[in-house]
Write a protein that holds these residues in place. Structure first.
Motif, PDB file in Angstrom:
ATOM      1  N   LYS A  36      12.118 -22.522 -22.669  1.00 62.46           N
ATOM      2  CA  LYS A  36      10.762 -21.967 -22.687  1.00 62.46           C
ATOM      3  C   LYS A  36      10.237 -21.870 -24.103  1.00 62.46           C
ATOM      4  O   LYS A  36       9.092 -22.252 -24.396  1.00 62.46           O
ATOM      5  N   GLN A  37      11.056 -21.376 -25.004  1.00 57.94           N
ATOM      6  CA  GLN A  37      10.621 -21.238 -26.395  1.00 57.94           C
ATOM      7  C   GLN A  37      10.319 -22.598 -27.019  1.00 57.94           C
ATOM      8  O   GLN A  37       9.324 -22.751 -27.741  1.00 57.94           O
TER       9      GLN A  37
ATOM     10  N   THR B 211      -0.223 -21.233 -21.791  1.00 56.96           N
ATOM     11  CA  THR B 211       0.896 -20.682 -22.554  1.00 56.96           C
ATOM     12  C   THR B 211       1.284 -19.316 -22.005  1.00 56.96           C
ATOM     13  O   THR B 211       2.470 -19.028 -21.786  1.00 56.96           O
TER      14      THR B 211
ATOM     15  N   LEU C 157       6.883 -23.731 -25.682  1.00 56.48           N
ATOM     16  CA  LEU C 157       5.712 -22.985 -26.120  1.00 56.48           C
ATOM     17  C   LEU C 157       5.480 -23.089 -27.628  1.00 56.48           C
ATOM     18  O   LEU C 157       4.345 -22.949 -28.096  1.00 56.48           O
TER      19      LEU C 157
ATOM     20  N   ASP D  57       4.756 -18.418 -19.929  1.00 56.22           N
ATOM     21  CA  ASP D  57       5.575 -17.334 -20.469  1.00 56.22           C
ATOM     22  C   ASP D  57       5.845 -16.278 -19.398  1.00 56.22           C
ATOM     23  O   ASP D  57       6.987 -15.843 -19.202  1.00 56.22           O
TER      24      ASP D  57
END
Length: 354
Positions: A34-35, A119, A38, A123
């Motif tokens: 995920k990081q 985004t 993003l 998240d």
């Protein structure tokens, strides 16, 4: 405790800890994916891809541990169920690790930055799915079937919430390039699958603790009918009487809720079909709740006459039962609806229909 029992408990504890540690690694990989997505961090994406190799090795090792436990100890029913469930949980965790790899690879294909809206949504969805996964793992570790069943409902809600996200994604005004839109779609779908796999872990918890292979699904059906006809009320009454545990049956009418028409109330009383809690729902109030239903069925006209858009995960049908008449009353209507409902429930639930 005998030496044999001590060795069994030691091996069992080793397997439980091994699965828990593997789950931690899987959750870490998903957070990294995920990081990487993003923040457009290519190095982290590649690190996550390579980091899946130890997870795959651990998955194979876990499988060997479980089969060795069975061969060595010839366990009784309770421990045997736990090993069978652990093997399936292991598969679920390995697949989630694969999802992290795919998300990482997709992040490398982005042509431009994600909008703030998507985004935030990615998240939030990732965090929600990870939370459900973590709690599902805890329920399995702690033999907590009650918690597992609650989490199943939460995982189902994630699926229901996807319709609104997909609508936004494919709206003409989102301005994303086709490749970026496809990447975002794939990521959303994979995050939903994380919740699906968490639900599978919950299923295995219930199996391990209670011996129930899988909780039968309860389908939700909504009948759409015109005010005053009683067709929806009759269909819901038939469904509730004949399939009380396989499905939930509701009826909705446009322009407000209404009770059972007097003529139908008399017919239901004569045939011994309960008519309690049969008041229809106000269709206009269900606009944002239609995605909660597996099937919506128009009994008069077509479903397009009642709803502007069918939710992505909902199926819509048009039935044409015989209309009630003065001489025959609801008898012909009853026969038609009973046959249609029987066929539909048999198709969806199969042998589990009840």
């Amino acid at each position: 405790m005998s030496h044999f029992e001590e060795r069994l408990e030691a091996d069992l504890g080793n397997i439980r800890q091994f699965v828990w540690d593997m789950g931690d690694d899987v959750e870490r990989a998903l957070r990294q994916a995920k990081q990487a997505l993003l923040t457009r961090d290519a190095e982290l994406a590649y690190e996550t891809v390579l980091g899946d190799n130890p997870i795959n090795r651990d998955s194979r090792a876990c499988d060997r541990l479980c089969h060795t436990f069975i061969a060595r100890h010839l366990p009784g029913a309770g421990h045997l169920r736990e090993m069978a469930a652990t093997i399936r949980v292991n598969v679920a965790l390995e697949r989630i690790g694969d999802y992290a790899v795919t998300i990482s690879r997709e992040s490398l294909q982005l042509e431009d930055d994600l909008s703030e809206k998507f985004t935030v949504q990615i998240d939030l969805l990732a965090d929600e799915s990870l939370q459900i996964l973590h709690e599902a793992r805890k329920a399995f570790r702690d033999d907590n079937a009650e918690s597992a069943m609650t989490l199943m409902k939460m995982a189902k809600q994630v699926e229901n919430n996807m319709d609104a996200i997909y609508d936004q994604l494919f709206a003409e005004e989102n301005g994303m390039k086709a490749r970026t839109a496809l990447t975002v779609f794939v990521v959303f779908n994979l995050l939903k699958r994380v919740a699906d796999q968490a639900k599978n872990i919950c299923d295995q918890t219930v199996y391990a603790v209670r011996g129930v292979a899988k909780l039968p699904r309860v389908y939700r059906l909504l009948f759409l009918a015109r005010p005053g006809s009683g067709l929806g009320h009759l269909a819901a009454a038939i469904g509730r009487k004949n399939f009380p545990t396989s499905a939930r049956f509701d009826v909705a009418t446009p322009d407000g809720a209404e009770g059972v028409p007097p003529a139908l109330a008399g017919f239901l009383d004569e045939t011994g079909i309960p008519d309690d809690e049969l008041e229809s729902l106000n269709l206009s109030h269900l606009e944002h709740d239609l995605s909660d239903y597996d099937v919506i069925i128009a009994l008069e006209g077509r479903y397009a006459d009642y709803v502007n858009e069918v939710p992505f995960h909902t199926t819509a049908l048009n039935w044409s039962p015989a209309a009630p008449d003065g001489a025959d009353g609801y008898s012909a209507t009853y026969r038609d609806l009973h046959g249609e409902i029987q066929s539909l429930i048999d198709l969806m639930a199969g042998d589990e229909a009840a």
